[in-house]
Scaffold this motif. Structure first.
Motif, PDB file in Angstrom:
ATOM      1  N   THR A  71       0.853  -1.178   0.000  1.00 44.99           N
ATOM      2  CA  THR A  71       0.000   0.000   0.000  1.00 44.99           C
ATOM      3  C   THR A  71       0.892   1.231   0.000  1.00 44.99           C
ATOM      4  OG1 THR A  71      -1.738  -1.133   1.235  1.00 44.99           O
ATOM      5  CG2 THR A  71      -1.798   1.265   1.217  1.00 44.99           C
ATOM      6  N   PRO A  72       0.868   2.062  -1.067  1.00 41.51           N
ATOM      7  CA  PRO A  72       1.700   3.273  -1.065  1.00 41.51           C
ATOM      8  C   PRO A  72       1.365   4.168   0.114  1.00 41.51           C
ATOM      9  CG  PRO A  72       0.773   2.843  -3.245  1.00 41.51           C
ATOM     10  CD  PRO A  72       0.089   1.914  -2.289  1.00 41.51           C
ATOM     11  N   SER A  73       2.397   4.768   0.691  1.00 41.33           N
ATOM     12  CA  SER A  73       2.205   5.643   1.844  1.00 41.33           C
ATOM     13  C   SER A  73       1.500   6.917   1.432  1.00 41.33           C
ATOM     14  CB  SER A  73       3.564   5.982   2.469  1.00 41.33           C
ATOM     15  OG  SER A  73       3.413   6.940   3.481  1.00 41.33           O
ATOM     16  N   ASN A  74       0.543   7.366   2.263  1.00 37.45           N
ATOM     17  CA  ASN A  74      -0.235   8.563   1.944  1.00 37.45           C
ATOM     18  C   ASN A  74       0.585   9.841   1.991  1.00 37.45           C
ATOM     19  OD1 ASN A  74      -2.563   7.123   1.532  1.00 37.45           O
ATOM     20  ND2 ASN A  74      -3.319   7.384   3.607  1.00 37.45           N
ATOM     21  N   ASP A  75       1.713   9.831   2.729  1.00 31.99           N
ATOM     22  CA  ASP A  75       2.476  11.070   2.872  1.00 31.99           C
ATOM     23  C   ASP A  75       3.805  11.032   2.118  1.00 31.99           C
ATOM     24  OD1 ASP A  75       3.779   9.241   4.407  1.00 31.99           O
ATOM     25  OD2 ASP A  75       3.681  10.376   6.283  1.00 31.99           O
ATOM     26  N   ASN A  76       3.972  10.064   1.249  1.00 29.87           N
ATOM     27  CA  ASN A  76       5.212   9.963   0.486  1.00 29.87           C
ATOM     28  C   ASN A  76       5.063  10.720  -0.830  1.00 29.87           C
ATOM     29  OD1 ASN A  76       7.647   9.251  -0.630  1.00 29.87           O
ATOM     30  ND2 ASN A  76       7.003   7.185  -1.195  1.00 29.87           N
ATOM     31  N   THR A  77       5.825  11.793  -0.994  1.00 28.31           N
ATOM     32  CA  THR A  77       5.756  12.591  -2.224  1.00 28.31           C
ATOM     33  C   THR A  77       7.020  12.485  -3.061  1.00 28.31           C
ATOM     34  OG1 THR A  77       6.602  14.556  -1.094  1.00 28.31           O
ATOM     35  CG2 THR A  77       4.212  14.241  -1.110  1.00 28.31           C
ATOM     36  N   THR A  78       7.980  11.675  -2.637  1.00 28.64           N
ATOM     37  CA  THR A  78       9.284  11.629  -3.295  1.00 28.64           C
ATOM     38  C   THR A  78       9.472  10.317  -4.032  1.00 28.64           C
ATOM     39  OG1 THR A  78      10.222  13.000  -1.546  1.00 28.64           O
ATOM     40  CG2 THR A  78      11.774  11.805  -2.958  1.00 28.64           C
ATOM     41  N   GLU A  79       9.768  10.421  -5.313  1.00 29.57           N
ATOM     42  CA  GLU A  79      10.124   9.234  -6.084  1.00 29.57           C
ATOM     43  C   GLU A  79      11.622   8.980  -5.936  1.00 29.57           C
ATOM     44  OE1 GLU A  79       8.480  10.578  -9.839  1.00 29.57           O
ATOM     45  OE2 GLU A  79       6.986   8.986  -9.706  1.00 29.57           O
ATOM     46  N   THR A  80      11.995   7.720  -5.880  1.00 31.21           N
ATOM     47  CA  THR A  80      13.396   7.364  -5.662  1.00 31.21           C
ATOM     48  C   THR A  80      14.019   6.861  -6.954  1.00 31.21           C
ATOM     49  OG1 THR A  80      12.762   5.122  -4.989  1.00 31.21           O
ATOM     50  CG2 THR A  80      12.986   6.780  -3.255  1.00 31.21           C
ATOM     51  N   ALA A  81      15.313   7.090  -7.094  1.00 29.48           N
ATOM     52  CA  ALA A  81      16.039   6.694  -8.294  1.00 29.48           C
ATOM     53  C   ALA A  81      16.544   5.263  -8.163  1.00 29.48           C
ATOM     54  CB  ALA A  81      17.216   7.633  -8.540  1.00 29.48           C
ATOM     55  N   SER A 117       0.840  13.445  -2.993  1.00 29.74           N
ATOM     56  CA  SER A 117       1.508  12.191  -2.658  1.00 29.74           C
ATOM     57  C   SER A 117       1.451  11.213  -3.818  1.00 29.74           C
ATOM     58  CB  SER A 117       0.861  11.557  -1.421  1.00 29.74           C
ATOM     59  OG  SER A 117      -0.451  11.113  -1.723  1.00 29.74           O
ATOM     60  N   LEU A 118       2.376  10.260  -3.790  1.00 29.94           N
ATOM     61  CA  LEU A 118       2.354   9.197  -4.792  1.00 29.94           C
ATOM     62  C   LEU A 118       1.083   8.372  -4.669  1.00 29.94           C
ATOM     63  CD1 LEU A 118       6.075   8.004  -4.617  1.00 29.94           C
ATOM     64  CD2 LEU A 118       4.982   9.249  -6.492  1.00 29.94           C
ATOM     65  N   ALA A 119       0.643   8.144  -3.432  1.00 30.74           N
ATOM     66  CA  ALA A 119      -0.583   7.366  -3.236  1.00 30.74           C
ATOM     67  C   ALA A 119      -1.765   8.025  -3.944  1.00 30.74           C
ATOM     68  CB  ALA A 119      -0.868   7.215  -1.747  1.00 30.74           C
TER      69      ALA A 119
END
Length: 715
Positions: free
Chosen positions: A47-57, A447-449
């Motif tokens: 489940t993608p985190s609701n507060d994650n706004t950063t994509e990782t490389a 967010s990503l979510a």
């Protein structure tokens, strides 16, 4: 910003997202439960985190030695089977794509889904030390056009995109002696399993016989030491299994090299028949084990005669029935084989988890093999084949009908690539119950979510509209339609720009002081439908706008660019002219160069489909008018049987008109069947609909004309 992009393309796309409107809208980071997968509560859950706004490389490690080259694989085959083949036939081509234009990107995206050939942003021969959401090759000048890589089957035609051949490959089944030998020759870790006949009596797992046998490539008697009575360098290797099971040109080549029987049932699980084998030393039974056999095998193949009462005797066993399959959160059957990737995908729908339908699932192993499959209407997905060790998984928001792109925080580069969600890397089985859930992510609209939530509902809405409209006789929108989403508070639109020349872009660039007049732009990446999601949007509101815009897309299918170009110009002119309210204007207050009669008809159709399939506020009873000139309720009232009163909204600007809605019987198929490029106003629509379909309804011509004219403020 992660990418730098071609300025003109980006600005054109950004403008489409902002200024093409329709009617106003009436866990922790990547957690996985790695426990057993045999009950719904033990799925490997993402489940993608609701507060994650950063994509990782994605971060790469060393360049590995490629075991799949033709030279290395031919050497492995000749070593194992004592043959003298000059070269094994090529099964795949390892290709590096070098896109330089938006057309190249679009061509590659369509080719991937049309051929079901997975394409990746990172080179496949490198170790992946950190698997992330994106990768940009350090050698590219414009990161929009980072290189792409694919292992392409030899029978698949390459797309019209610049490319380089890195290597010709021979890819046998991973569970084959040839593959194990090839990995040994180049010094890379082998992740398959070549123990074909696991013993069940001694608890040795999948090694095939004693744990001390140390059987591997390099043993003089490999692969004979894989059998239950033979250890490394103990007995010479002769006969089966070093007689090649098949040669190039044989039926089912090279799958016939697989040590394990191929799947035989609809669930992809192996045939369960077996032999019971006993080793004797001078007439005394030493040990007993069970040998699983596949099609074409019999127990005599596993017997040995060493003389003086010593050897191995095997007798047929009783067929082992498949255990019953359990189901997961979505009600999907869980394969009994834990190495078969399967699972389900759901999205939060105003508090209820519902399936994400016909969305692409992309898988990859540690090297060059990958697969593409799609969820079904229950959100379930499943491969027919199995994987060993590392499995990477992505959800890509596209299918044969649509492509979804989505921007966050004005990351307009995201408008050039199909949105995808890197789910995770699963380092070991079980892979048979992977559950992905997209929450509404409303804690943070950036967010990503939240982005994945909007993409999932777009895929579902496209599906639902095509099914509903198709059942009603409404033409479907174009296939491979481009959706562009944006995290923002504005609304949606249907510019229908994919592959079209839109001559109004230069005037828009000038209006915003960007520069001199530019040539007309065209690109297969430009959006057909835009939809923006705000923090307060629930699924019903968001999807309602989508159904409105899909009605426009069906309309565009029937009327084309000759209708749509002045439609766009009206919206742009009214958006830019001071003193005009909104993108449509209002009755009596339109910008110069407007075409309000055309817009009135077009928006009435969008209101109709928005209400019919999404229950939007406009388009049904009580939602008859918009902006003082758009007859939002007209199409609904043409078909319903409820008699209510409709009144012109603009007196004293127009003559007072009112009357009962005493017209009924017109179907959605009739309404859309009356459309063509020359039907560009409510009046011309009225006339053509009566000509084609009035006789199939209970209405009279005078009553029909009187009623429709109430909804026509321009006549």
């Amino acid at each position: 910003m992660k990418y730098f992009r071609n300025f003109i393309e980006l600005f054109a796309i950004a403008v489409a997202a902002i200024f093409i409107y329709s009617c106003a809208k009436d866990i922790d980071n990547k957690t996985l439960d790695k426990s057993s997968t045999q009950t719904p509560t033990q799925s490997r859950t993402r489940t993608p985190s609701n507060d994650n706004t950063t994509e990782t490389a994605t971060v790469l490690g060393r360049q590995r030695n490629n075991p799949y080259t033709i030279t290395n694989m031919t050497l492995a085959f000749n070593t194992i089977y004592r043959t003298n083949l000059v070269a094994l036939p090529v099964t795949h081509k390892y290709i590096k794509f070098l896109p330089t234009t938006g057309d190249h990107l679009a061509e590659l995206q369509d080719w991937e889904i049309n051929t079901l050939t997975p394409v990746f942003e990172f080179p496949l021969e490198y170790e992946v030390t950190t698997a992330g959401d994106y990768y940009v090759d350090p050698a590219v000048q414009d990161s929009a056009y980072t290189y792409r890589y694919a292992s392409v089957p030899i029978n698949v035609t390459l797309p019209n995109v610049p490319h380089q051949l890195i290597s010709a490959l021979f890819i046998p089944p991973i569970n084959s002696y040839v593959a194990e030998q090839a990995f040994y020759q180049v010094g890379e870790i082998y992740e398959g399993d070549t123990s074909p006949h696991p013993t069940e009596t001694e608890g040795n797992g999948g090694d095939g016989d004693d744990v001390e046998d140390d059987c591997h490539p390099g043993c003089d008697n490999y692969p004979c030491c894989k059998l239950g009575w033979n250890d490394c360098n103990e007995y010479p290797c002769g006969g089966d299994p070093i007689d090649p099971p098949c040669l190039p040109g044989s039926p089912n080549w090279p799958a016939c090299l697989d040590v394990f029987p191929p799947p035989t049932g609809p669930d992809g699980d192996p045939d369960p028949d077996y032999c019971e084998c006993t080793e004797y030393q001078q007439g005394q039974a030493v040990k007993t084990w069970k040998v699983q056999i596949g099609p074409g095998e019999d127990c005599s193949q596993f017997e040995q005669n060493w003389g003086v009462g010593s050897g191995v005797e095997c007798t047929p066993g009783v067929s082992l029935p498949d255990p019953p399959e359990l189901t997961n959160e979505c009600g999907c059957p869980i394969p009994n084989n834990p190495n078969i990737p399967a699972g389900c995908i759901q999205v939060d729908t105003d508090g209820s988890p519902l399936p994400v339908k016909t969305v692409m699932v992309k898988l990859k192993d540690t090297w060059f093999s990958g697969d593409i499959t799609f969820t079904n209407i229950h959100g379930c997905w499943r491969l027919n084949g199995s994987y060993s060790n590392n499995v990477w998984m992505w959800v890509q928001f596209q299918n044969s009908n649509c492509k979804v792109r989505a921007m966050r925080k004005w990351y307009v580069w995201q408008a050039l690539v199909v949105a995808d969600d890197y789910v995770d890397r699963f380092k070991h089985p079980p892979y048979n119950d992977i559950y992905v859930h997209y929450s509404n992510g409303a804690i943070d609209n950036e967010s990503l979510a939240r982005r994945y939530w909007a993409c999932a509902h777009t895929i579902n809405s496209d599906n639902e509209y095509r099914m509903g409209a198709g059942g009603d006789g409404i033409p479907a929108p174009r296939t491979r339609i481009n959706y562009l989403l944006n995290a923002g508070n504005s609304t949606g639109g249907a510019p229908m720009l994919q592959g079209n020349i839109f001559s109004s872009w230069p005037q828009l660039l000038i209006a915003f002081g960007i520069g001199p007049v530019l040539p007309a732009l065209t690109s297969p990446l430009y959006p057909d439908i835009t939809n923006n999601y705000s923090q307060t949007d629930g699924a019903a509101t968001y999807k309602g706008t989508h159904f409105h815009e899909c009605g426009h897309a069906s309309h565009h299918t029937l009327v084309g660019e000759s209708y749509w170009t002045p439609y766009r110009n009206h919206i742009i002119n009214n958006s830019l002219q001071p003193g005009v309210t909104g993108p449509y204007g209002n009755f009596g207050n339109f910008a110069i160069g407007s075409d309000p009669e055309r817009v009135a008809l077009g928006e009435a159709l969008g209101n109709f489909t928005g209400f019919r399939y999404g229950s939007t506020g406009l388009g049904g009873e009580g939602g008859e008018w918009s902006f003082g000139f758009i007859p939002a309720g007209l199409m609904f009232d043409l078909g319903d049987t409820l008699v209510d009163i409709v009144t012109d909204p603009n007196p004293p600007l127009t003559p007072f008109k009112t009357g009962p809605d005493n017209i009924s019987g017109f179907t959605p198929a009739m309404i859309f069947g009356a459309l063509n490029p020359n039907v560009n106003s409510v009046r011309s629509f009225r006339n053509r609909l009566s000509t084609l379909s009035l006789g199939s309804t209970p209405n009279t011509l005078p009553a029909y004309n009187t009623f429709v004219d109430i909804y026509d403020v321009f006549n």
